[in-house]
Write a protein that holds these residues in place. Structure first.
Motif, PDB file in Angstrom:
ATOM      1  N   THR A 273       0.832  -1.213   0.000  1.00  0.00           N
ATOM      2  CA  THR A 273       0.000   0.000   0.000  1.00  0.00           C
ATOM      3  C   THR A 273       0.862   1.256   0.000  1.00  0.00           C
ATOM      4  O   THR A 273       0.499   2.261  -0.616  1.00  0.00           O
ATOM      5  CB  THR A 273      -0.943   0.018   1.208  1.00  0.00           C
ATOM      6  OG1 THR A 273      -0.188  -0.072   2.429  1.00  0.00           O
ATOM      7  CG2 THR A 273      -1.929  -1.138   1.142  1.00  0.00           C
TER       8      THR A 273
ATOM      9  N   ALA B 151       0.157   0.542  -9.578  1.00  0.00           N
ATOM     10  CA  ALA B 151      -0.894  -0.437  -9.293  1.00  0.00           C
ATOM     11  C   ALA B 151      -1.355  -1.162 -10.547  1.00  0.00           C
ATOM     12  O   ALA B 151      -1.786  -2.319 -10.483  1.00  0.00           O
ATOM     13  CB  ALA B 151      -2.087   0.254  -8.628  1.00  0.00           C
TER      14      ALA B 151
ATOM     15  N   LEU C 187      -8.283  -1.477  -5.224  1.00  0.00           N
ATOM     16  CA  LEU C 187      -8.455  -0.031  -5.243  1.00  0.00           C
ATOM     17  C   LEU C 187      -9.932   0.309  -5.050  1.00  0.00           C
ATOM     18  O   LEU C 187     -10.817  -0.386  -5.562  1.00  0.00           O
ATOM     19  CB  LEU C 187      -7.959   0.546  -6.577  1.00  0.00           C
ATOM     20  CG  LEU C 187      -6.473   0.329  -6.890  1.00  0.00           C
ATOM     21  CD1 LEU C 187      -6.145   0.889  -8.276  1.00  0.00           C
ATOM     22  CD2 LEU C 187      -5.591   0.973  -5.834  1.00  0.00           C
TER      23      LEU C 187
ATOM     24  N   VAL D 188      -6.417   2.503  -1.230  1.00  0.00           N
ATOM     25  CA  VAL D 188      -5.786   1.261  -1.651  1.00  0.00           C
ATOM     26  C   VAL D 188      -5.722   0.339  -0.438  1.00  0.00           C
ATOM     27  O   VAL D 188      -5.367   0.759   0.659  1.00  0.00           O
ATOM     28  CB  VAL D 188      -4.368   1.499  -2.226  1.00  0.00           C
ATOM     29  CG1 VAL D 188      -3.474   2.241  -1.234  1.00  0.00           C
ATOM     30  CG2 VAL D 188      -3.727   0.167  -2.621  1.00  0.00           C
TER      31      VAL D 188
END
Length: 244
Positions: free
Chosen positions: A101, A111, A137, A197
């Motif tokens: 994260t 990501a 997400l 996230v």
């Protein structure tokens, strides 16, 4: 250090009068200089337990009160080690999700490479027994819109209250249990665009290591009790022979 000072009373009187002040002074200086005080304290208590037992073995006659004190001290020591080890192993399960994260929060574009197929099914025995981490997400309302994992065929959607806490703190760690037998170490962060996230890792392997650690401590405690009992009986037998 107060606990250590009190533990010196478990030594034989002659040993304590000769070395007690020096031992306390040395331990205090080393504790003040230790970079990891808690680790130092655990090691110091373990060394003290063995030293107390050894010195009382040398003392004659063996005093039952001292042996009882040692048993109590060693039992509380093992309890403290068990609690320390549990926290250490639990934090270990948070490390990978936290790192994941943190990377995405610092570089949101990173990501994309992690959100492709195949997706993990986090309720599957294979994933639960592994050390794999998933990434998901969420938008500003806490609704999932992308993930490389599924829970029973849908993208993972933890309780919305988690996101309010993340928004207030910036970062949050929690144990998520969507159903019996599925326990996930979950870490979450806020994103610059207002979204979130989350990353998670199964707690099952860590809990298995914790159980194994507990069994080892229990076996150690049982051996200590058995050895102490044998010592008491042998000294009692020797004393009875001298009396006869």
């Amino acid at each position: 250090m107060r606990v250590y000072a009190a533990s010196l009373e478990l030594y034989p009187e002659a040993f304590r009068e000769r070395y007690g002040a020096e031992m306390l002074d040395t331990a205090s200086r080393e504790y003040a200089a230790a970079k990891r005080p808690l680790r130092f304290a655990v090691v110091l208590m373990g060394d003290t337990a063995m030293s107390v037992f050894r010195e009382n073995l040398r003392a004659t006659p063996v005093r039952p009160v001292m042996l009882a004190g040692f048993v109590m001290f060693f039992s509380f020591l093992l309890l403290g080690v068990a609690l320390f080890g549990q926290q250490r192993l639990r934090r270990g399960a948070d490390q990978a999700p936290e790192a994941l994260t943190a990377q995405v929060a610092a570089q949101p574009d990173s990501a994309a490479a992690r959100l492709g197929w195949p997706r993990h099914e986090i309720s599957s025995p294979e994933w639960l027994s592994s050390s794999s981490s998933f990434l998901a997400l969420y938008d500003a309302s806490g609704k999932v819109w992308a993930a490389n994992a599924e829970f029973e065929g849908a993208l993972p959607q933890p309780p919305k209250g988690i996101f309010a806490t993340i928004r207030a703190r910036g970062m949050y760690k929690v144990t998520w249990q969507p159903e019996h037998g599925v326990r996930v170490a979950l870490a979450g962060r806020s994103l610059p665009d207002g979204g979130f996230v989350l990353a998670g890792q199964s707690l099952i392997p860590g809990e298995a290591r914790t159980d194994s650690f507990y069994r080892f401590l229990l076996e150690l405690w049982a051996v200590m009790l058995l050895y102490t009992g044998v010592l008491v009986l042998s000294r009692w037998w020797q004393a009875s022979r001298r009396t006869v």
